[in-house]
Design a protein around this motif. Structure first.
Motif, short mmCIF file in Angstrom:
data_model
loop_
_atom_site.label_atom_id
_atom_site.label_comp_id
_atom_site.label_asym_id
_atom_site.label_seq_id
_atom_site.Cartn_x
_atom_site.Cartn_y
_atom_site.Cartn_z
N GLU A 71 0.49 3.78 1.07
CA GLU A 71 0.43 4.65 2.64
C GLU A 71 1.24 4.37 3.75
O GLU A 71 1.69 5.11 4.64
CB GLU A 71 -1.12 4.67 2.96
N ALA A 93 3.86 6.32 6.44
CA ALA A 93 3.45 6.32 7.69
C ALA A 93 4.69 5.81 8.98
O ALA A 93 4.79 6.46 9.90
CB ALA A 93 2.13 5.59 7.94
N TYR A 148 0.97 -1.20 -0.04
CA TYR A 148 -0.04 0.13 -0.01
C TYR A 148 0.96 1.07 -0.05
O TYR A 148 1.95 1.35 0.81
CB TYR A 148 -0.83 0.13 1.18
#
Ligand SMILES: Cc1cc2nc3c(=O)[nH]c(=O)nc-3n(C[C@H](O)[C@H](O)[C@H](O)COP(=O)(O)OP(=O)(O)OC[C@H]3O[C@@H](n4cnc5c(N)ncnc54)[C@H](O)[C@@H]3O)c2cc1C
Length: 378
Positions: free
Chosen positions: A284, A288, A282
């Motif tokens: 993201e 993160a 992913y």
């Protein structure tokens, strides 16, 4: 005629190889079968943490035993597995986290005699001067550490093979044969093998393998991601985590930093039962993890990430593994469902599972991990 072995281990991950090594050293003619390659699943993707602190109390004796085995593992297996007993810091940033961390530390040291204490910011900085000002304190367990998962797996495998164990990769177990409920062998997509002992060390495939002997338990693959940076000179030896599980990781012997983490909504997306074991990345997740790491270690901002990968955790509903024999199916032994922390206990798992497979009392009680714990009560 089917080839005959004393024991067959399904899965050439770190636990399968550790179990095979322990069976081979007890003189059993052992076969390891893997549908992929050695380390092709979680054991080749993990963060290398060897942790006792903050363990589920049911796992603590196994984790403490494992650390004892890790201390001599390189010598025992004849390979540097990059084991570093540099301690574990679990960092706190709020007074509420500090309060519950202090309570957890007291509990772990009182109940298990684990050397773990709570350090304030100043004491944390004495052992790790790189933490940022947001850190109020941390739990510290000096006997925790980290190792290189691939080297540990290959060290077990190499030693097992030197003791006569055989390995076949690219071969999927499709059926476990039973004779009057007792295990009698396995059928793969390529061949048939006889054995009175079959160990299920199939990681996220473990539920499917358990289904082959009529067993089931609530386990699902959980997605997680991890990244590695370019190398720096040795800066700190500890395994790092945080009270809120923002990320975890360490600096490797090579100098790179390995950081992993979850972001929440990506869990429980994958179903290994008949569907694929694909592991998408992913976009993201890695940023993160980086943002979380930089809050705690801002000095790393100029260190480049060189690679990102994902992995699947074999998560059991109560987050501890399914271990040991099953009375209904003599000869079948479970070693799966490690729920994201099966690397650190792999040396102990090899010992206790081989002992249980031979009908002996394991060095550490594994009765809390029986498959039966999920059976409905009549
Ligand atoms: C990103 C990530 C980070 C992690 N970090 C840590 C950490 O820091 N510390 C820690 O202790 N743990 C960590 N873990 C967990 C740890 O990696 C696993 O618990 C451990 O590697 C499990 O090893 P295993 O040998 O049981 O299974 P695996 O390594 O998953 O091996 C299972 C093998 O079984 C084979 N197989 C499956 N089905 C079949 C079949 N039907 N026939 C033949 N072969 C089959 C597969 O091909 C696979 O090679 C992490 C996991 C991930 C994914």
């Amino acid at each position: 005629m089917a080839k005959t072995y004393d024991a067959i281990v399904i899965g050439a991950g770190v636990n399968g190889c550790s179990i095979a090594y322990n069976l081979a050293r007890r003189g059993l003619k052992t076969l390891i079968l893997d549908k992929g390659e050695v380390c092709s699943q979680a054991s080749g993707q993990n963060g290398g943490g060897v942790r006792q602190s903050a363990r589920d109390p049911r796992e603590m004796p196994l984790a403490m035993y494992s650390v004892k085995l890790f201390e001599n593992l390189a010598e025992e297996l004849g390979l540097n597995v990059e084991y570093k007993q540099g301690g574990n810091l679990r960092l706190c940033v709020t007074p509420a986290q500090e309060e519950s961390m202090r309570a957890a530390v007291d509990k772990q040291s009182q109940a298990f005699g684990l050397p773990v204490e709570y350090l304030d910011n100043e004491a944390v900085r004495e052992i790790n001067p790189y933490v940022s000002d947001i850190v109020l304190g941390a739990s510290y367990c000096p006997t925790d550490g980290h190792a290189n998962p691939m080297l540990v797996t290959y060290a077990f495998l190499r030693k097992a093979r030197s003791l006569g164990a055989e390995l076949r990769t690219g071969e999927t177990v499709r059926e476990i044969r039973l004779s009057k409920r007792h295990v009698s062998g396995v059928v793969t997509d390529k061949d048939t093998y006889s054995s009175k002992i079959v160990v299920n060390a199939a990681g996220i495939g473990g539920r499917k393998v358990a289904n082959m002997v009529g067993l089931d338990f609530p386990m699902t693959p959980v997605f997680t991601e991890i990244l590695v940076t370019e190398a720096r000179e040795p800066l700190f030896p500890q395994m790092i985590g945080t009270a809120a599980s923002d990320f975890y990781g360490h600096q490797t012997e090579h100098g790179s930093f390995v950081w992993g983490g979850f972001i929440g909504y990506d869990t429980f997306l994958y179903d290994d039962r008949g569907k694929s074991e694909r592991r998408p990345n992913y976009p993201e997740v890695a940023p993160a993890i980086c943002r979380a790491v930089l809050r705690f270690f801002p000095f790393l901002q100029d260190v480049n990430v060189t690679r990102v990968w994902s992995g699947l955790i074999a998560q059991v509903a109560d987050k501890v593994p399914v271990l040991g024999p099953v009375s209904d199916v003599p000869g079948y032994v479970s070693a799966t469902g490690f729920s994201g922390h099966g690397f650190g206990i792999s040396p102990a798992v090899g010992r206790v599972i081989s002992q249980a497979a031979l009908g002996e009392t394991p060095d550490v009680d594994i009765s809390a991990f029986v498959s039966d714990r999920f059976r409905p009560v009549n």
